[in-house]
Design a protein around this motif. Structure first.
Motif, PDB file in Angstrom:
ATOM      1  N   MET A   1     -37.353  33.629  83.880  1.00 56.91           N
ATOM      2  CA  MET A   1     -37.971  34.899  84.209  1.00 56.91           C
ATOM      3  C   MET A   1     -39.407  34.622  84.656  1.00 56.91           C
ATOM      4  O   MET A   1     -40.122  33.840  84.058  1.00 56.91           O
ATOM      5  N   ASP A   2     -39.786  35.286  85.701  1.00 55.86           N
ATOM      6  CA  ASP A   2     -41.123  35.120  86.261  1.00 55.86           C
ATOM      7  C   ASP A   2     -41.903  36.416  86.034  1.00 55.86           C
ATOM      8  O   ASP A   2     -41.705  37.397  86.736  1.00 55.86           O
ATOM      9  N   HIS A   3     -42.754  36.431  84.981  1.00 53.73           N
ATOM     10  CA  HIS A   3     -43.597  37.605  84.713  1.00 53.73           C
ATOM     11  C   HIS A   3     -44.972  37.327  85.308  1.00 53.73           C
ATOM     12  O   HIS A   3     -45.560  36.295  85.059  1.00 53.73           O
ATOM     13  N   ARG A   4     -45.418  38.262  86.096  1.00 54.50           N
ATOM     14  CA  ARG A   4     -46.732  38.076  86.719  1.00 54.50           C
ATOM     15  C   ARG A   4     -47.426  39.409  86.900  1.00 54.50           C
ATOM     16  O   ARG A   4     -46.816  40.459  86.784  1.00 54.50           O
ATOM     17  N   HIS A   5     -48.694  39.288  87.183  1.00 58.87           N
ATOM     18  CA  HIS A   5     -49.493  40.462  87.511  1.00 58.87           C
ATOM     19  C   HIS A   5     -49.858  40.358  88.985  1.00 58.87           C
ATOM     20  O   HIS A   5     -50.457  39.380  89.405  1.00 58.87           O
ATOM     21  N   LEU A   6     -49.436  41.347  89.745  1.00 57.64           N
ATOM     22  CA  LEU A   6     -49.716  41.384  91.172  1.00 57.64           C
ATOM     23  C   LEU A   6     -50.561  42.618  91.465  1.00 57.64           C
ATOM     24  O   LEU A   6     -50.514  43.604  90.724  1.00 57.64           O
ATOM     25  N   THR A   7     -51.279  42.570  92.556  1.00 61.67           N
ATOM     26  CA  THR A   7     -52.014  43.753  92.976  1.00 61.67           C
ATOM     27  C   THR A   7     -51.116  44.545  93.924  1.00 61.67           C
ATOM     28  O   THR A   7     -50.689  44.046  94.958  1.00 61.67           O
ATOM     29  N   VAL A   8     -50.807  45.765  93.510  1.00 61.78           N
ATOM     30  CA  VAL A   8     -49.961  46.655  94.299  1.00 61.78           C
ATOM     31  C   VAL A   8     -50.759  47.934  94.531  1.00 61.78           C
ATOM     32  O   VAL A   8     -51.149  48.599  93.573  1.00 61.78           O
ATOM     33  N   GLN A   9     -51.024  48.232  95.772  1.00 63.36           N
ATOM     34  CA  GLN A   9     -51.823  49.401  96.143  1.00 63.36           C
ATOM     35  C   GLN A   9     -53.121  49.461  95.340  1.00 63.36           C
ATOM     36  O   GLN A   9     -53.544  50.511  94.889  1.00 63.36           O
ATOM     37  N   GLY A  10     -53.753  48.307  95.169  1.00 63.04           N
ATOM     38  CA  GLY A  10     -55.041  48.231  94.489  1.00 63.04           C
ATOM     39  C   GLY A  10     -54.969  48.254  92.975  1.00 63.04           C
ATOM     40  O   GLY A  10     -56.005  48.187  92.308  1.00 63.04           O
ATOM     41  N   LEU A  11     -53.771  48.336  92.402  1.00 61.50           N
ATOM     42  CA  LEU A  11     -53.610  48.374  90.946  1.00 61.50           C
ATOM     43  C   LEU A  11     -53.040  47.052  90.430  1.00 61.50           C
ATOM     44  O   LEU A  11     -52.058  46.532  90.996  1.00 61.50           O
ATOM     45  N   ARG A  12     -53.624  46.520  89.377  1.00 62.70           N
ATOM     46  CA  ARG A  12     -53.052  45.359  88.703  1.00 62.70           C
ATOM     47  C   ARG A  12     -51.733  45.824  88.095  1.00 62.70           C
ATOM     48  O   ARG A  12     -51.699  46.751  87.290  1.00 62.70           O
ATOM     49  N   THR A  13     -50.626  45.179  88.506  1.00 57.47           N
ATOM     50  CA  THR A  13     -49.284  45.661  88.197  1.00 57.47           C
ATOM     51  C   THR A  13     -48.455  44.581  87.530  1.00 57.47           C
ATOM     52  O   THR A  13     -48.393  43.448  88.018  1.00 57.47           O
ATOM     53  N   GLY A  14     -47.785  44.946  86.434  1.00 59.43           N
ATOM     54  CA  GLY A  14     -46.857  44.027  85.783  1.00 59.43           C
ATOM     55  C   GLY A  14     -45.537  44.010  86.536  1.00 59.43           C
ATOM     56  O   GLY A  14     -44.939  45.061  86.768  1.00 59.43           O
ATOM     57  N   VAL A  15     -45.109  42.808  86.927  1.00 58.92           N
ATOM     58  CA  VAL A  15     -43.868  42.637  87.697  1.00 58.92           C
ATOM     59  C   VAL A  15     -43.101  41.456  87.114  1.00 58.92           C
ATOM     60  O   VAL A  15     -43.692  40.449  86.749  1.00 58.92           O
ATOM     61  N   GLU A  16     -41.782  41.596  87.023  1.00 54.53           N
ATOM     62  CA  GLU A  16     -40.923  40.479  86.643  1.00 54.53           C
ATOM     63  C   GLU A  16     -39.855  40.291  87.704  1.00 54.53           C
ATOM     64  O   GLU A  16     -39.298  41.275  88.205  1.00 54.53           O
ATOM     65  N   VAL A  17     -39.590  39.036  88.024  1.00 52.09           N
ATOM     66  CA  VAL A  17     -38.525  38.691  88.960  1.00 52.09           C
ATOM     67  C   VAL A  17     -37.640  37.676  88.242  1.00 52.09           C
ATOM     68  O   VAL A  17     -38.131  36.683  87.716  1.00 52.09           O
TER      69      VAL A  17
END
Length: 175
Positions: A1-17
């Motif tokens: 599992m790849d948990h990361r924080h990405l910037t989405v529309q200027g917001l720090r966003t928790g994402v897992e792939v």
């Protein structure tokens, strides 16, 4: 599992792939964090499952303004952009199903298949058969729950009403 924080529309966003295969975007209901998908992950073998925390939920920052339904759908599409996915299956649960429908409406070329779970078509929707609405509004009498549910929901429950008892979704008869 790849948990990361990405910037989405200027917001720090928790994402897992997680996983390999066709991309599947998982859109949760109100207040549902991406961790809620972890129990489903073992059953998504063969898909590249992409889950995220919506704005203001879990690991995603609170936006500076309330987001409308179209804005939430654009955010979901921006999550796909952030992980480099052009087109995905989209699965939405509860309010996430409403967001998923909006994604399909505003960005139809981005959606391969749309999967809706325990959701609604919107505030002013009617079921496919208006008589089903009447059945949903009336409590099911004990002992007839299977037959009434079969008429309402169809499919396997219509063919085998006992499935409700096996799944413990209907009252059990006392012995």
């Amino acid at each position: 599992m790849d948990h990361r924080h990405l910037t989405v529309q200027g917001l720090r966003t928790g994402v897992e792939v997680q996983g390999d295969g066709p991309p599947l975007l998982l859109v949760n209901g109100i207040w549902g964090e991406l961790a809620a998908w972890r129990g489903l992950q073992p059953y998504l073998d063969g898909f590249r499952a992409i889950s995220f925390d919506a704005p203001g939920i879990g690991d995603t920052e609170i936006p500076p303004y309330p987001m409308s339904l179209p804005a939430l759908a654009r955010f979901a599409v921006a999550v796909l952009d952030a992980v480099g996915v052009r087109r995905a299956h989209v699965l939405g649960v509860s309010f996430g199903g409403v967001v998923a429908q909006q994604v399909a409406t505003i960005a139809p070329r981005r959606v391969d298949r749309l999967v809706l779970v325990s959701t609604t078509a919107g505030l002013l929707h009617l079921p496919g058969q208006p008589a089903a609405l009447l059945r949903l509004m009336n409590p099911l009498p004990t002992g007839r729950a299977g037959a009434a549910a079969g008429r309402t929901f169809g499919g396997r429950i219509r063919r085998d009403p006992a499935v409700l008892q096996r799944l413990q979704l209907a009252p059990q008869r006392s012995v």
